[in-house]
Design a protein around this motif. Structure first.
Motif, short mmCIF file in Angstrom:
data_model
loop_
_atom_site.label_atom_id
_atom_site.label_comp_id
_atom_site.label_asym_id
_atom_site.label_seq_id
_atom_site.Cartn_x
_atom_site.Cartn_y
_atom_site.Cartn_z
N SER A 235 0.96 -1.26 0.04
CA SER A 235 -0.06 -0.11 -0.12
C SER A 235 0.80 1.21 -0.04
CB SER A 235 -1.02 0.19 1.25
OG SER A 235 -0.22 -0.19 2.50
N TYR A 236 1.83 1.29 -0.74
CA TYR A 236 2.56 2.59 -0.81
C TYR A 236 2.88 3.15 -2.21
CZ TYR A 236 6.94 -0.29 -2.18
OH TYR A 236 7.91 -1.19 -2.61
N ASN A 239 1.53 6.69 -2.46
CA ASN A 239 1.56 7.05 -1.02
C ASN A 239 1.84 8.63 -1.20
OD1 ASN A 239 1.67 6.89 1.76
ND2 ASN A 239 3.78 6.14 1.71
N ASP A 255 1.56 6.55 4.62
CA ASP A 255 1.32 5.08 4.75
C ASP A 255 2.51 4.45 5.38
OD1 ASP A 255 1.18 2.04 4.04
OD2 ASP A 255 -0.99 2.59 3.68
N GLU A 256 2.51 3.58 6.45
CA GLU A 256 3.73 2.93 7.16
C GLU A 256 4.08 1.58 6.70
OE1 GLU A 256 3.22 4.03 11.28
OE2 GLU A 256 3.40 6.00 11.05
N ASN A 257 2.93 1.07 5.97
CA ASN A 257 3.08 -0.39 5.91
C ASN A 257 4.43 -1.05 5.29
OD1 ASN A 257 2.08 -2.97 6.08
ND2 ASN A 257 0.65 -2.68 4.14
N THR A 303 7.07 7.94 -0.19
CA THR A 303 6.08 8.76 -0.77
C THR A 303 6.41 9.21 -1.93
OG1 THR A 303 7.06 10.64 0.41
CG2 THR A 303 5.35 9.54 1.61
#
Length: 603
Positions: A235-236, A239, A255-257, A303
């Motif tokens: 999920s980046y 991001n 998002d940190e995933n 990001t």
């Protein structure tokens, strides 16, 4: 695993297998009753039917030569390596022995074979084949078009992985890729993007692992971080940088995933390690490798990364096969502090990624953390501290001052005295040794024992076998979570293994129903394999029952079948009419593939 500790694992397997062996064997015994001249003008576009015929043309297939057959099974003393030692080595270093690989190892020696595999070209690129299949079928589904072993689906890349694992000549590369897919996990289960994009991104990811399996770990990290498949899965992709309100407080954070999993699962782990993989303790307690602040800051690196825009003239969706690219306007401009290092504010996305991965790569945990997992995937679940330390040392320095050389790491894993203990002249076996084999890898090993070849069909005809009732409970790229099918530190609750401080990771996946179902499905495969694949059983023909069982045991178990099983299996094979030699071979394969010696890779 040691004889005493392995007894628990073998009993667990045998209890699930007992009714299955008899039922399948009985069922098997009952079953006994144009080219042309080139045209100077541009060729007309091919019709869909023509493309299907082209892609379905039989592939070249020469499983082995008479010379290789003789060398593979020559009496010990006539080659550099004895037959059992070569088979044991290939069970660790490949998806299982074939006649040609046995011959090569026995004549070349272990180290020379590894070097030849490093030099071997990789097979066809999966992305290319995915687009060929899409074009030949006119879409992303082969349901009702291709006859497959296992439920039909629209996941071309899963079938492609089976093809590479079962039939790829680059045996070491394919075994390492399978291991890497269980450490740096993605899955085709994700439904965030369309099925076509899903297959293309997965194909590109596996291609990247193939390309970098024998390279440097730093390059591997870079390929993983830029992968559109990983960007979607964790999920980046797209991001966005943080946003701030009038009061200066963040109203949106990145998002940190991926930032978290990059450290926790893909590089350094949760706790600080010594070079031998043991925990670094402080006042008797483990020390965490990173904090939530480290995750928060590292997330800024990831990001502004997105899938490239389409380019005119390329196949539709080709952009999904490419590494992600940065969009400067969406990249975090803030200073980044993590793992005790600093990346200055305003650093551009490309430079930021490079610096962040350099910091992770340099961490002292990477060698023992990744090295131990490669040992677990290839050789043994419980390596000694000395074994991990030697592999970690190879990661730190390949002998020429290079850190992260995966060739050096693989040499250290496969040629270590602990891995080679039990070979002729290799020293005594350690008390704790071996590992449980995953169901999908057992199926692949059986296919290779049958000299499986690619039939050249539009889609490779081994399909979705991840179901417990319709398959073996597992399939490539079908892990349920980023934590793989099982964790490297798993030990079954209230087990003798756990009580003694040992792990058996694969038991997290296995239970009674899956063990029984996987054995039944593998035995079914033995019976019907030649309906789907090119199969050659000449190396198993013309042998007396005991010699047949022993040869199958050599190929599948490294000749570790117990004397009691060998005797029982010989009697069962003897009960099959010699007028049906194919059935004799199938029964021998079924029996040995159902044995604890095959399910538990232990000797």
């Amino acid at each position: 695993m040691s004889n005493d500790v392995a007894a628990e694992a073998e009993a667990r397997c045998e209890s699930a297998m007992a009714p299955s062996i008899a039922g399948v064997s009985a069922a098997a015994m009952l079953a006994a009753c144009g080219g042309g001249q080139a045209d100077e003008q541009a060729a007309e576009p091919k019709s869909q039917a023509e493309r299907r015929r082209d892609l379905a043309a039989p592939a070249d297939y020469t499983p082995y030569t008479p010379e290789e057959l003789a060398a593979a099974f020559a009496p010990d003393g006539q080659g550099q390596v004895d037959a059992q030692g070569a088979a044991r080595f290939l069970i660790q270093a490949s998806h299982g022995p074939t006649v040609s690989s046995l011959a090569a190892v026995r004549t070349q020696g272990l180290a020379a074979w590894i070097e030849s595999q490093f030099a071997a070209p990789r097979g066809p690129r999966h992305v290319d084949r995915i687009f060929e299949q899409r074009d030949a079928l006119g879409g992303w589904s082969y349901v009702g078009i291709v006859h497959t072993f296992g439920p039909e689906n629209s996941e071309f890349m899963m079938n492609e992985a089976w093809r590479a694992f079962m039939t790829g000549p680059d045996a070491l590369r394919q075994r390492v890729v399978a291991a890497l897919l269980e450490i740096f996990v993605i899955t085709t289960r994700v439904g965030i993007i369309g099925i076509g994009q899903n297959q293309v991104t997965a194909a590109a990811y596996v291609d990247m692992l193939n390309d970098r399996a024998f390279g440097n770990f730093r390059e591997l990290l870079d390929g993983i971080a830029r992968s559109s498949a990983m960007g979607v899965y964790l999920s980046y992709r797209d991001n966005l940088k943080a946003e701030y309100g009038p009061d200066g407080k963040e109203t949106r954070v990145p998002d940190e995933n991926f930032a978290r999993e990059l450290m926790q699962l893909f590089s350094i782990g949760l706790y600080k390690l010594n070079a031998d993989g043991s925990l670094k303790l402080k006042k008797g307690k483990p020390q965490e490798t990173y904090t939530q602040d480290d995750v928060f800051n590292l997330a800024r690196v990831f990001t502004g990364w997105r899938v490239p825009k389409p380019v005119n003239g390329e196949p539709d969706m080709a952009e999904w096969s490419k590494p992600m690219v940065p969009v400067a306007a969406n990249h975090s401009p803030e200073e980044i502090r993590f793992l005790g290092k600093v990346i200055a504010a305003g650093t551009k996305a490309e430079t930021c990624l490079k610096k962040a991965l350099d910091i992770v790569f340099a961490h002292e945990n990477v060698g023992p953390f990744i090295g131990r997992q490669l040992i677990q995937r290839l050789v043994t679940s419980n390596p000694s501290a000395g074994y991990v330390g030697r592999v970690s040392a190879a990661f730190a320095n390949n002998g020429q001052g290079v850190r992260g050389d995966l060739r050096a790491v693989l040499r250290a894993v496969l040629l270590d005295p602990e891995a080679r203990a039990g070979d002729v002249g290799g020293g005594d076996l350690p008390d704790i040794r071996g590992k449980v084999r995953e169901p999908m890898l057992r199926l692949v090993a059986v296919a290779r024992a049958m000299e499986a070849g690619d039939p050249g069909t539009i889609v490779f005809p081994i399909a979705n076998l991840s179901g417990a009732s319709t398959g073996v409970g597992q399939a490539p790229l079908k892990s349920p979570t980023v934590f793989n099918f099982f964790r490297p530190g798993y030990a079954a609750p209230q087990s003798e293994l756990g009580a003694q401080g040992y792990v058996a990771p694969e038991f997290q996946l296995l239970n009674g129903p899956i063990i029984a179902a996987s054995i039944n499905k593998i035995n079914e495969f033995v019976r019907v394999a030649d309906d789907y694949l090119l199969i050659e059983l000449g190396h198993l023909r013309g042998l007396a029952p005991r010699a047949l069982v022993q040869r199958v045991s050599l190929i599948l178990t490294g000749a570790s079948l117990s004397m009691a099983d060998e005797e029982a299996f010989t009697q069962l094979v003897s009960g099959v009419s010699p007028l049906n030699p194919k059935l004799r071979i199938q029964v021998a394969l079924q029996l040995v593939a159902s044995s604890a010696a095959f399910v538990v890779q232990a000797w």
